[in-house]
Design a protein around this motif. Structure first.
Motif, PDB file in Angstrom:
ATOM      1  N   GLY A  61       0.797  -1.207   0.000  1.00  0.00           N
ATOM      2  CA  GLY A  61       0.000   0.000   0.000  1.00  0.00           C
ATOM      3  C   GLY A  61       0.833   1.262   0.000  1.00  0.00           C
ATOM      4  O   GLY A  61       0.301   2.368  -0.015  1.00  0.00           O
ATOM      5  N   ALA A  62       2.162   1.118  -0.005  1.00  0.00           N
ATOM      6  CA  ALA A  62       3.038   2.286   0.044  1.00  0.00           C
ATOM      7  C   ALA A  62       3.127   2.989  -1.303  1.00  0.00           C
ATOM      8  O   ALA A  62       3.473   4.157  -1.372  1.00  0.00           O
ATOM      9  N   GLY A  63       2.863   2.281  -2.363  1.00  0.00           N
ATOM     10  CA  GLY A  63       2.969   2.876  -3.689  1.00  0.00           C
ATOM     11  C   GLY A  63       4.409   2.915  -4.169  1.00  0.00           C
ATOM     12  O   GLY A  63       5.325   2.428  -3.511  1.00  0.00           O
ATOM     13  N   THR A  64       4.608   3.523  -5.329  1.00  0.00           N
ATOM     14  CA  THR A  64       5.942   3.556  -5.935  1.00  0.00           C
ATOM     15  C   THR A  64       6.531   4.959  -5.972  1.00  0.00           C
ATOM     16  O   THR A  64       7.561   5.178  -6.578  1.00  0.00           O
ATOM     17  N   SER A  65       5.887   5.902  -5.305  1.00  0.00           N
ATOM     18  CA  SER A  65       6.381   7.280  -5.281  1.00  0.00           C
ATOM     19  C   SER A  65       7.560   7.409  -4.315  1.00  0.00           C
ATOM     20  O   SER A  65       7.932   6.465  -3.614  1.00  0.00           O
ATOM     21  N   LEU A  67       7.479   9.022  -1.562  1.00  0.00           N
ATOM     22  CA  LEU A  67       6.931   8.785  -0.235  1.00  0.00           C
ATOM     23  C   LEU A  67       6.786   7.287   0.031  1.00  0.00           C
ATOM     24  O   LEU A  67       7.107   6.803   1.122  1.00  0.00           O
ATOM     25  N   GLY A  68       6.338   6.550  -0.975  1.00  0.00           N
ATOM     26  CA  GLY A  68       6.233   5.103  -0.832  1.00  0.00           C
ATOM     27  C   GLY A  68       7.580   4.468  -0.538  1.00  0.00           C
ATOM     28  O   GLY A  68       7.690   3.569   0.300  1.00  0.00           O
ATOM     29  N   ALA A  73      11.412   1.978   3.249  1.00  0.00           N
ATOM     30  CA  ALA A  73      12.682   2.087   3.984  1.00  0.00           C
ATOM     31  C   ALA A  73      12.419   2.047   5.495  1.00  0.00           C
ATOM     32  O   ALA A  73      13.194   1.435   6.247  1.00  0.00           O
ATOM     33  N   GLY A  74      11.334   2.676   5.927  1.00  0.00           N
ATOM     34  CA  GLY A  74      10.979   2.632   7.338  1.00  0.00           C
ATOM     35  C   GLY A  74      10.620   1.235   7.797  1.00  0.00           C
ATOM     36  O   GLY A  74      10.944   0.830   8.922  1.00  0.00           O
ATOM     37  N   VAL A  75       9.973   0.496   6.935  1.00  0.00           N
ATOM     38  CA  VAL A  75       9.628  -0.890   7.249  1.00  0.00           C
ATOM     39  C   VAL A  75      10.905  -1.719   7.402  1.00  0.00           C
ATOM     40  O   VAL A  75      11.048  -2.504   8.351  1.00  0.00           O
ATOM     41  N   GLN A  76      11.866  -1.527   6.504  1.00  0.00           N
ATOM     42  CA  GLN A  76      13.142  -2.239   6.613  1.00  0.00           C
ATOM     43  C   GLN A  76      13.873  -1.830   7.888  1.00  0.00           C
ATOM     44  O   GLN A  76      14.543  -2.641   8.520  1.00  0.00           O
ATOM     45  N   ALA A  77      13.732  -0.571   8.274  1.00  0.00           N
ATOM     46  CA  ALA A  77      14.388  -0.097   9.497  1.00  0.00           C
ATOM     47  C   ALA A  77      13.894  -0.855  10.724  1.00  0.00           C
ATOM     48  O   ALA A  77      14.657  -1.068  11.673  1.00  0.00           O
ATOM     49  N   VAL A  78      12.635  -1.272  10.715  1.00  0.00           N
ATOM     50  CA  VAL A  78      12.111  -2.068  11.833  1.00  0.00           C
ATOM     51  C   VAL A  78      12.843  -3.410  11.889  1.00  0.00           C
ATOM     52  O   VAL A  78      13.270  -3.850  12.963  1.00  0.00           O
TER      53      VAL A  78
END
Length: 106
Positions: A61-65, A67-68, A73-78
């Protein structure tokens, strides 16, 4: 080189990994610490996984922009944070983090 018939796949020795989920909660941190110690005890690599998803979309749902990409990247940071938790518990373990998007039931 394979000793089987021509075209046969070579045998690859698989090293079993310890896999643990991490979502930044205290409960998942406890699981990561246990998994890290287990991986160290058995000499196995550790894979810390953070899975997320929204609306059954391939990118969660993050999209390809731009911002997505920041969301991903934030998800990987977790997942990377989970690796840091693991290394605090077992500094010598070979640990890596991975993130993926999927429906929660999978």
């Amino acid at each position: 080189m394979s000793s089987g018939p021509p075209g046969a796949a070579e045998e690859v020795e698989m090293v079993p990994s310890v896999v643990v989920g991490y979502d930044a909660s205290q409960q998942s941190a406890t699981a990561v610490r246990w998994a890290a110690r287990e991986a160290a005890r058995t000499g196995s690599p550790l894979l810390v996984v953070h899975v997320w998803g929204f609306a059954h979309q391939r990118t969660g749902g993050a999209g390809t922009s731009w911002l997505g990409a920041q969301v991903i990247a934030g998800v990987q940071a977790v997942a990377d944070e989970g690796v840091a938790v693991a290394l605090e518990a077992a500094p010598d373990v070979h640990a890596r983090g991975s993130s993926a998007t999927a429906h929660p039931r999978r």
